[in-house]
Design an enzyme around this catalytic site. Structure first.
Site, PDB file in Angstrom:
ATOM      1  N   HIS A   8      -1.908   7.466 111.187  1.00  0.00           N
ATOM      2  CA  HIS A   8      -1.412   8.690 110.563  1.00  0.00           C
ATOM      3  C   HIS A   8      -1.643   8.675 109.058  1.00  0.00           C
ATOM      4  CE1 HIS A   8       2.301   6.110 110.612  1.00  0.00           C
ATOM      5  NE2 HIS A   8       2.491   6.639 109.415  1.00  0.00           N
ATOM      6  N   GLY A  68       7.180   4.587 103.721  1.00  0.00           N
ATOM      7  CA  GLY A  68       6.330   3.833 102.821  1.00  0.00           C
ATOM      8  C   GLY A  68       5.909   2.528 103.452  1.00  0.00           C
ATOM      9  N   SER A  70       4.774   2.362 106.436  1.00  0.00           N
ATOM     10  CA  SER A  70       3.744   2.697 107.426  1.00  0.00           C
ATOM     11  C   SER A  70       2.463   1.914 107.201  1.00  0.00           C
ATOM     12  CB  SER A  70       3.394   4.189 107.348  1.00  0.00           C
ATOM     13  OG  SER A  70       4.219   4.951 108.163  1.00  0.00           O
TER      14      SER A  70
END
Length: 470
Positions: free
Chosen positions: A214, A330, A332
């Site tokens: 993503h 953050g 991720s």
């Protein structure tokens, strides 16, 4: 960042005054690893060895094996068998695993998951098989209420109490964009912040790294500083469905060490990709919250995130690793790894935060490597950089661990040989993390409607918010 060896240490957090929690005996055996002398006597195994054995048995026995998990208290691999399948029992015991009789076969558990896919695919739901309970565990976040909750509850009840169980999460399932060694990208409307997962070598031999899909869908060009020039470009990005991106460094001379920066100048050398095993202890590094540990609680998890591009849509990601390790926006794309240097996962998303705890889901690294054709490691660049330190991946201090492992049950403590960091170090770890993350995420506010990120979307969320997909 040409030839900058520690430029983006895998999953590192250079700006984070985090405690480097090193365990001097992290590489020590967790017991006698000698083969059992008689059939039926399970071996005492380190978590990594149990994971390898589980993978071997799964390959050899397929669906005849009704799941497996690591019993951290007894330091044994436990395999589930239905109807006393003698072939499975004999092979499992001969290999050194403990055998347990269960009611639900792999086929039945998969059928239950298919029913959930048909009837319960809505934003805010997730499910995964838990071999410890021999059930599919279904989780609903705080957005699943009213008619949606009734529908989900009815579906789970229809599967039967012996097949599935339903629990509620206080948070909201989102992606956690913002993260490891922080990486940044400027997009229309603000800045995206994620975490670097693991440095790899792309199939064409060029240096690259893995992060969340993503994140790669949200932005193409990435920098290692908040307002810096791009140093890497997305080569492949997959989200939804899966959640991984391969990002190539723009300078072919970039040295990309195969290590995780755990703070205070300490690194963990990453030696190989590793499959997750339910019950084993894992460590997550992210630029927002630093280093945290917990247990794997489920495999082949399905998570349904609210789509940020379609108000009525859902972004479904399959095949994830479910854990009770905390994470926040953050984080991720950041690295999930084992104490002995096994690369396990890339932070995808979840709910909760590192104050109250929650669930976090990870894209398996093995699947990402297979799909992208990349190989783990730096081909010798930076070899030895984390020598010694790597074997000592730290664990969070006792108080942090307790939160991170909430609900871990008998797994708590697992492979965490040695002690944890001192309390003051951990406090710094988390406060510093949140602050550094917040600072880095200025501009994330621009994406506050984007939510730290769901999908492409948010890969977008520069990441704050503990409830985003990580």
């Amino acid at each position: 960042m040409p030839k900058r060896k520690a430029a983006i240490a895998v999953g590192g957090v250079a700006a984070l005054g985090a405690a480097a929690l090193l365990l001097p005996n992290a590489n020590a055996s967790q017991g006698n690893d000698q083969a059992s002398g008689a059939a039926g006597t399970a071996k005492t195994l380190k978590a990594a060895d149990a994971s390898n054995l589980a993978a071997q048995l799964q390959k050899a026995l397929g669906d005849a094996l009704a799941g497996a998990y690591y019993d951290s208290g007894k330091q044994q691999l436990v395999v589930n068998v239905v109807n006393g399948d003698k072939n499975v029992v004999v092979q499992a015991q001969k290999a050194g695993a403990a055998v347990r009789q269960v009611a639900n076969s792999t086929a039945e558990l998969k059928a239950a998951a298919r029913t959930l896919k048909t009837k319960a695919t809505m934003p805010g739901t997730a499910w995964a098989v838990d071999p410890r309970t021999d059930k599919v565990v279904v989780t609903a976040d705080s957005t699943v209420t009213g008619a949606k909750w009734d529908r989900l509850e009815s579906t789970v009840r229809g599967l039967g109490a012996d097949m599935a169980t339903l629990k509620k999460s206080a948070g909201t399932f989102k992606t956690f964009v913002s993260g490891g060694d922080a990486i940044f990208s400027q997009v229309q409307g603000g800045q995206v912040r994620c975490s670097l997962g693991f440095n790899v070598t792309a199939s064409d031999g060029s240096p690259a790294f893995l992060t969340a899909g993503h994140c790669g869908v949200a932005a193409k060009d990435w920098s290692d500083s908040q307002n810096g020039q791009p140093v890497a470009t997305v080569d492949q990005a997959t989200f939804p469905g899966n959640d991984f991106s391969l990002v190539k460094y723009n300078d072919a001379a970039t040295q990309a060490p195969s290590e995780v920066n755990v703070g205070n100048g300490q690194t963990v050398q990453i030696k190989q990709a590793a499959d997750a095993t339910v019950g084993s202890t894992v460590f997550r590094m992210g630029s927002t919250t630093g280093l945290h540990n917990g247990q794997v609680t489920g495999l082949d998890a399905t998570v349904n995130f609210q789509s940020e591009t379609d108000p009525n849509g859902v972004d479904t990601v399959n095949g994830l690793i479910q854990t009770n390790v905390c994470a926040e926006a953050g984080d991720s794309g950041g690295s999930l790894f084992t104490q002995d240097g096994g690369a396990v996962g890339l932070t995808s998303g979840g709910s909760g935060d590192c104050t109250s705890g929650g669930e976090t889901f990870f894209q398996p690294v093995t699947a990402a490597l297979q799909a992208t054709g990349a190989t783990l490691g730096d081909g010798g660049n930076g070899a030895g950089a984390g020598a010694g330190a790597g074997d000592q991946a730290g664990t969070a201090d006792p108080s942090a661990s307790a939160g991170d492992q909430a609900g871990a049950g008998d797994q708590a403590g697992g492979d965490q040989i040695g002690g944890g960091a001192d309390p003051s170090a951990t406090a710094g770890d988390q406060s510093g993390a949140d602050q550094s993350g917040a600072a880095d995420q200025s501009g994330a506010a621009d994406q506050s409607g984007a939510g730290a990120g769901t999908g492409h979307q948010s890969g977008t969320a520069s990441g704050h918010g503990g409830s985003s997909r990580r």
